[in-house]
Design an enzyme around this catalytic site. Structure first.
Site, short mmCIF file in Angstrom:
data_model
loop_
_atom_site.label_atom_id
_atom_site.label_comp_id
_atom_site.label_asym_id
_atom_site.label_seq_id
_atom_site.Cartn_x
_atom_site.Cartn_y
_atom_site.Cartn_z
N GLN A 1 -3.12 -12.20 7.42
CA GLN A 1 -3.49 -11.96 6.08
C GLN A 1 -2.71 -13.09 5.11
O GLN A 1 -3.10 -13.68 4.07
CB GLN A 1 -2.88 -10.58 5.44
N LYS B 1 8.51 -2.67 11.60
CA LYS B 1 8.32 -1.61 10.69
C LYS B 1 6.90 -1.59 10.47
O LYS B 1 6.44 -2.68 9.93
CB LYS B 1 9.33 -1.62 9.63
N MET C 1 1.06 -1.04 0.02
CA MET C 1 -0.12 0.01 -0.16
C MET C 1 0.85 1.32 0.03
O MET C 1 0.41 2.31 0.19
CB MET C 1 -0.88 -0.20 1.25
N GLY C 2 2.14 1.01 -0.21
CA GLY C 2 3.24 2.24 -0.41
C GLY C 2 3.71 2.86 0.77
O GLY C 2 3.54 2.01 1.98
N GLY D 1 4.45 -10.56 3.80
CA GLY D 1 5.28 -10.38 5.01
C GLY D 1 4.60 -11.12 6.27
O GLY D 1 3.30 -11.06 6.23
N HIS E 1 8.99 1.16 3.44
CA HIS E 1 9.89 1.21 4.48
C HIS E 1 10.68 -0.13 4.38
O HIS E 1 10.50 -0.73 3.34
CB HIS E 1 9.26 1.18 5.84
N HIS F 1 9.13 -3.29 3.26
CA HIS F 1 8.68 -3.66 2.05
C HIS F 1 9.97 -3.89 1.20
O HIS F 1 9.91 -4.53 0.10
CB HIS F 1 8.07 -2.46 1.37
P1 AMP Z 1 1.48 -2.85 3.49
O1 AMP Z 1 2.08 -1.99 2.55
O2 AMP Z 1 1.53 -2.61 4.78
O3 AMP Z 1 0.20 -3.45 2.97
O4 AMP Z 1 2.63 -4.20 3.45
C1 AMP Z 1 2.69 -4.59 2.21
C2 AMP Z 1 3.52 -5.90 2.34
O5 AMP Z 1 4.71 -5.78 3.11
C3 AMP Z 1 2.62 -7.18 3.19
O6 AMP Z 1 2.95 -8.44 2.87
C4 AMP Z 1 3.34 -6.65 4.65
O7 AMP Z 1 3.22 -8.17 5.50
C5 AMP Z 1 4.87 -6.44 4.35
N1 AMP Z 1 5.30 -5.84 5.44
C6 AMP Z 1 4.95 -4.77 6.04
N2 AMP Z 1 5.74 -4.28 7.08
C7 AMP Z 1 6.63 -5.52 7.21
C8 AMP Z 1 7.48 -5.84 8.32
N3 AMP Z 1 7.92 -4.89 9.11
N4 AMP Z 1 8.35 -6.86 7.75
C9 AMP Z 1 8.08 -7.83 7.10
N5 AMP Z 1 7.11 -7.37 6.15
C10 AMP Z 1 6.26 -6.39 6.18
#
Ligand code: AMP
Length: 277
Positions: free
Chosen positions: A153, A184, A30-31, A147, A34, A37
Site C-alpha cells: 500500500q 499489531k 480504518m479505526g 505504516g 491500536h 496507529h
Molecule cells: P488500518 O487502520 O489498518 O488501515 O491502518 C492505518 C495505518 O496504520 C496504515 O498506514 C497502516 O500501515 C498503519 N498500521 C497499521 N498497523 C500498523 C503497525 N502494526 N505498525 C505500523 N503501522 C501500522
C-alpha cells in the site's frame, strides 16, 4: 480534540491553518485504533502544527466476500486513544458523506497492485488509492503518515503521489509489534486463542528466511511458515522495494512479504532490508 463527520465542517475547521500557512499532518486509518496507529499519530504530532486522523472503514477497498461488515469498529474508544496522543481532529465520515455519487471516476492501479495482496484481493488497491486521493483533496495535508506494515500500500501511494504530482510528503513509519513479535493489527481480534499463540511464528520465520536470504526458496519457505504457524500461506515473496519487481543483482533494498490465512482472518507481515545486511 474534535470529532468531525462532514467534509464541510472539516474544511471550515482547517481554513485558518491554510491561511496561516501552517503544516497539516494526516493519519489515515480504518479505526479500531491500536499502538501502531498511535505511533503514526505521534510522529505526525511531532512534525506538524495540526493533525487530522481519519477513521473510516472504506467500503471500496473490500471485495464482495471480505470482512467489511465484520471489520471491528468503536468510535468512542478511538476518540479517546486519538485524543491521548495529541490528534486535533478525528474525521469520521459516513459512507454517504464520502461516496454520495455512484458511477463516477475510479482508479485503475498498475501491475504493482496485482501481485502480493492484490492477487487475492482484486481491486483492493484501486479502492485504497481512491480513498487516499479523496482524503488528500479534502484535507490538503503537508505530510501524510503510513505504516510499513502495509508495505505494498505504501509503495502504491508513493507511486500515486509521484505520478499525479500530489503536493504531499509521504512519511513511512516502522512496523509496531506485540512483545512476542506479532505485528499489531485491528484484525488480530479475530484470532482464536491457539492461533494467537502461533501467529508470532510468522515474523520469526520471516527473520530466519532473511538470515538465509541467499538460499531463499519459495516452496520451502511456504512449508516452513505453514509448519511454524499452522496457518495457510497466501503468498511469500522476495521482491525489490519499493518497485516490487523480481530481485536483480542491481537491487539494494528488498522486501520479504507474506500473507497467512487463519480461520477468520488473513494476516500480513514483512521485512524490508538492504541486501547484504
Ligand atoms: P488500518 O487502520 O489498518 O488501515 O491502518 C492505518 C495505518 O496504520 C496504515 O498506514 C497502516 O500501515 C498503519 N498500521 C497499521 N498497523 C500498523 C503497525 N502494526 N505498525 C505500523 N503501522 C501500522
Amino acid at each position: 480534540m474534535k470529532v468531525i463527520t462532514t467534509i464541510q465542517e472539516l474544511q471550515k475547521e482547517l481554513a485558518p491553518y491554510y491561511v496561516a500557512n501552517h503544516t497539516i499532518g494526516l493519519v489515515p486509518t480504518m479505526g479500531y485504533l491500536h499502538e501502531g496507529h498511535q505511533i503514526l499519530a505521534k510522529a505526525a504530532v511531532a512534525e506538524n502544527d495540526v493533525v487530522v486522523m481519519s477513521d473510516f472503514v472504506n467500503p471500496t477497498q473490500f471485495g464482495p466476500n471480505e470482512d467489511y461488515e465484520a471489520y471491528p469498529r468503536d468510535l468512542e474508544r478511538d476518540a479517546r486513544i486519538a485524543d491521548e496522543v495529541g490528534v486535533a481532529i478525528l474525521f469520521a465520515p459516513s459512507v454517504e458523506e464520502m461516496y454520495p455519487h455512484q458511477g463516477g471516476v475510479t482508479f485503475e492501479a498498475g501491475p504493482a497492485s496485482k501481485i502480493l495482496c492484490g492477487a487475492s484481493r482484486p481491486g483492493h488497491f484501486n479502492g485504497v488509492l481512491q480513498i487516499v486521493t479523496k482524503l488528500f483533496q479534502i484535507i490538503r495535508p503537508t505530510n501524510a503518515y503510513f505504516g510499513k506494515k502495509d508495505a505494498q500500500q505504501l509503495a502504491l501511494i508513493e507511486m500515486l503521489v509521484r505520478d499525479y504530482n500530489m503536493p504531499v510528503m509521504i512519511r513511512p513509519i516502522a512496523i509496531v509489534r506485540e512483545e512476542d513479535g506479532l505485528a499489531k493489527s485491528s484484525r488480530n481480534v479475530f484470532l482464536s486463542e491457539t492461533e494467537r499463540q502461533l501467529a508470532p511464528n510468522l515474523y520469526e520465520t520471516l527473520q530466519v528466511l532473511q538470515q538465509n536470504i541467499a538460499s531463499f526458496n519459495q516452496k520451502k519457505a511456504i512449508e516452513q511458515i505453514e509448519a511454524a504457524t499452522k496457518g495457510r500461506v497466501d503468498y511469500i515473496e522476495l521482491l525489490s522495494y519499493p518497485d516490487l519487481q523480481p530481485v536483480t543483482s542491481e537491487d539494494t533494498q528488498v522486501i520479504l512479504a507474506a500473507a497467512l490465512y487463519y480461520e477468520n482472518v488473513r494476516l500480513i507481515d514483512n521485512i524490508i532490508f538492504k541486501v547484504g545486511e
